[in-house]
Design a protein around this motif. Structure first.
Motif, mmCIF file in Angstrom:
data_model
loop_
_atom_site.group_PDB
_atom_site.id
_atom_site.type_symbol
_atom_site.label_atom_id
_atom_site.label_comp_id
_atom_site.label_asym_id
_atom_site.label_seq_id
_atom_site.Cartn_x
_atom_site.Cartn_y
_atom_site.Cartn_z
ATOM 1 N N ASP A 1 -13.087 7.869 7.396
ATOM 2 C CA ASP A 1 -13.525 7.539 9.198
ATOM 3 C C ASP A 1 -15.007 9.128 10.027
ATOM 4 O O ASP A 1 -15.577 8.395 11.273
ATOM 5 N N LYS B 1 -3.319 2.976 6.122
ATOM 6 C CA LYS B 1 -3.922 1.697 6.151
ATOM 7 C C LYS B 1 -2.132 1.004 6.081
ATOM 8 O O LYS B 1 -2.595 -0.140 7.076
ATOM 9 N N LYS C 1 -2.446 -5.583 -6.652
ATOM 10 C CA LYS C 1 -2.086 -4.472 -5.735
ATOM 11 C C LYS C 1 -0.980 -5.271 -5.300
ATOM 12 O O LYS C 1 0.309 -5.616 -5.248
ATOM 13 N N THR D 1 0.706 -0.876 -0.232
ATOM 14 C CA THR D 1 -0.364 -0.155 -0.033
ATOM 15 C C THR D 1 0.610 1.126 -0.340
ATOM 16 O O THR D 1 2.337 1.197 0.533
HETATM 17 P P1 ITT Z 1 -2.977 1.438 -2.048
HETATM 18 O O1 ITT Z 1 -4.023 0.876 -3.212
HETATM 19 O O2 ITT Z 1 -1.695 1.936 -2.238
HETATM 20 O O3 ITT Z 1 -3.569 0.024 -0.878
HETATM 21 P P2 ITT Z 1 -5.541 3.540 -1.452
HETATM 22 O O4 ITT Z 1 -6.086 4.864 -0.990
HETATM 23 O O5 ITT Z 1 -5.487 4.119 -3.370
HETATM 24 O O6 ITT Z 1 -3.986 3.005 -1.325
HETATM 25 P P3 ITT Z 1 -8.375 2.203 -1.778
HETATM 26 O O7 ITT Z 1 -7.394 2.375 -3.726
HETATM 27 O O8 ITT Z 1 -8.104 0.834 -1.805
HETATM 28 O O9 ITT Z 1 -6.298 2.559 -1.288
HETATM 29 O O10 ITT Z 1 -9.157 3.252 -1.546
HETATM 30 C C1 ITT Z 1 -9.511 3.121 0.080
HETATM 31 C C2 ITT Z 1 -10.287 4.442 -0.001
HETATM 32 O O11 ITT Z 1 -10.880 4.800 0.788
HETATM 33 C C3 ITT Z 1 -8.982 5.109 1.051
HETATM 34 O O12 ITT Z 1 -8.455 5.935 -0.144
HETATM 35 C C4 ITT Z 1 -9.638 5.710 2.119
HETATM 36 O O13 ITT Z 1 -10.383 7.197 2.138
HETATM 37 C C5 ITT Z 1 -10.925 4.569 2.335
HETATM 38 N N1 ITT Z 1 -10.805 3.749 3.724
HETATM 39 C C6 ITT Z 1 -10.642 2.755 3.262
HETATM 40 N N2 ITT Z 1 -10.776 1.922 4.427
HETATM 41 C C7 ITT Z 1 -10.749 3.248 5.220
HETATM 42 C C8 ITT Z 1 -10.497 3.104 6.746
HETATM 43 O O14 ITT Z 1 -10.750 2.242 7.489
HETATM 44 N N3 ITT Z 1 -11.252 4.368 7.227
HETATM 45 C C9 ITT Z 1 -11.504 5.337 6.121
HETATM 46 N N4 ITT Z 1 -11.378 5.491 5.006
HETATM 47 C C10 ITT Z 1 -11.819 4.442 4.230
#
Ligand code: ITT
Length: 249
Positions: free
Chosen positions: A210, A64, A104, A59
């Motif tokens: 969040d 995360k 990924k 990631t």
């Molecule tokens: P990676 O792909 O590098 O892991 P990303 O931020 O682009 O990072 P995603 O494509 O999975 O990851 O996007 C998921 C989005 O959803 C992430 O950017 C967060 O904003 C949101 N998200 C996921 N889990 C969350 C959490 O526990 N709390 C708040 N927002 C969350």
């Protein structure tokens, strides 16, 4: 290559059954669906286990990466993120959480020649037919402006107000965790947490969406909770629990 074990019956967690992930996986790997025995019981395969040691968190999202490290610590794992290793961020071209998590994980595992754990996650709003879903990060734009992304969610919900003035504030956080090995083996597990969306946003302790999400049975948003309180009730922890059962223990 693993071979199907004979007659080892195992009851799968409900989400794996409803998501069809394990039967899909077995069908993909062995060219046939898992034999169905009684009720919700499948005859399972013996899966490859991950030995404790260093694990890449595939990631570039620091929020995360922190949560994945916290979930893995204690099991004898140390994590290093794809961002820390300077690995390229693959384009998320799939149209499902699972597809993006797997691409990924595989990209990082192949690039580093080590096992890698990826997380694809997002907020799925009932009132927006599941949006932003897999586009949750993209709604924040290139500057990762989650204040703007949360405003977009709120505006979307308001625009869908029913004739009797009701706004559907139900939502889920969804997470698929995929663990990949450099030889192309990959396993995926899903976790979902239900909740309600609030406005205005509250709290600055978490990340992403969040501050607008209150999980079922709670009064605080994830953004108001201390990280140790938020983490165990998350979509990420639920997915991790399943992954741990099958691949780590
Ligand atoms: P990676 O792909 O590098 O892991 P990303 O931020 O682009 O990072 P995603 O494509 O999975 O990851 O996007 C998921 C989005 O959803 C992430 O950017 C967060 O904003 C949101 N998200 C996921 N889990 C969350 C959490 O526990 N709390 C708040 N927002 C969350």
């Amino acid at each position: 290559m693993l071979t199907p074990s004979r007659g080892r019956a195992l009851t799968l967690p409900a989400a794996n059954l409803s998501g069809g992930m394990d039967s899909d996986h077995i069908e993909k790997q062995y060219g046939r669906p898992p034999p169905r025995t009684k009720g919700l019981t499948y005859t399972m395969t013996a899966r490859r286990k991950l030995a404790p040691g260093r694990l890449i968190a595939a990631t570039h999202n620091p929020g995360k990466a922190r949560e994945l490290a916290a979930l893995l610590e204690g099991g004898g794992f140390t994590t290093i993120s794809a961002a820390e290793l300077g690995l390229a961020e693959p384009e998320e071209t799939a149209d499902t959480f699972r597809g993006n998590a797997e691409l990924k994980a595989l990209a990082a595992a192949r690039a580093a020649n080590e096992p890698a754990l990826a997380d694809d996650s997002g907020l799925a709003c009932d009132g927006l037919a599941g949006a932003p879903g897999i586009y949750s990060a993209r709604w924040a734009g290139p500057n990762k402006d989650f204040r703007a992304a949360m405003q977009k969610v709120e505006d979307g919900l308001k625009a869908e107000t029913s004739p009797d003035g009701e706004v559907d504030r139900r939502a889920s956080f969804v997470c698929v965790l995929s663990l990949a090995w450099p030889d192309g083996e990959v396993e995926s597990f899903e976790g979902v947490v239900r909740g309600q969306l609030v406005w205005p946003p509250r709290g600055d302790k978490g990340f992403g969406y969040d501050p607008i999400f209150v999980p079922e049975g709670e009064t605080e948003t994830f953004g108001e909770m201390a990280p140790e309180r938020k983490l165990p009730m998350t979509h990420r922890a639920l997915a991790f629990q399943r992954l741990k059962t099958f691949l780590l223990e």
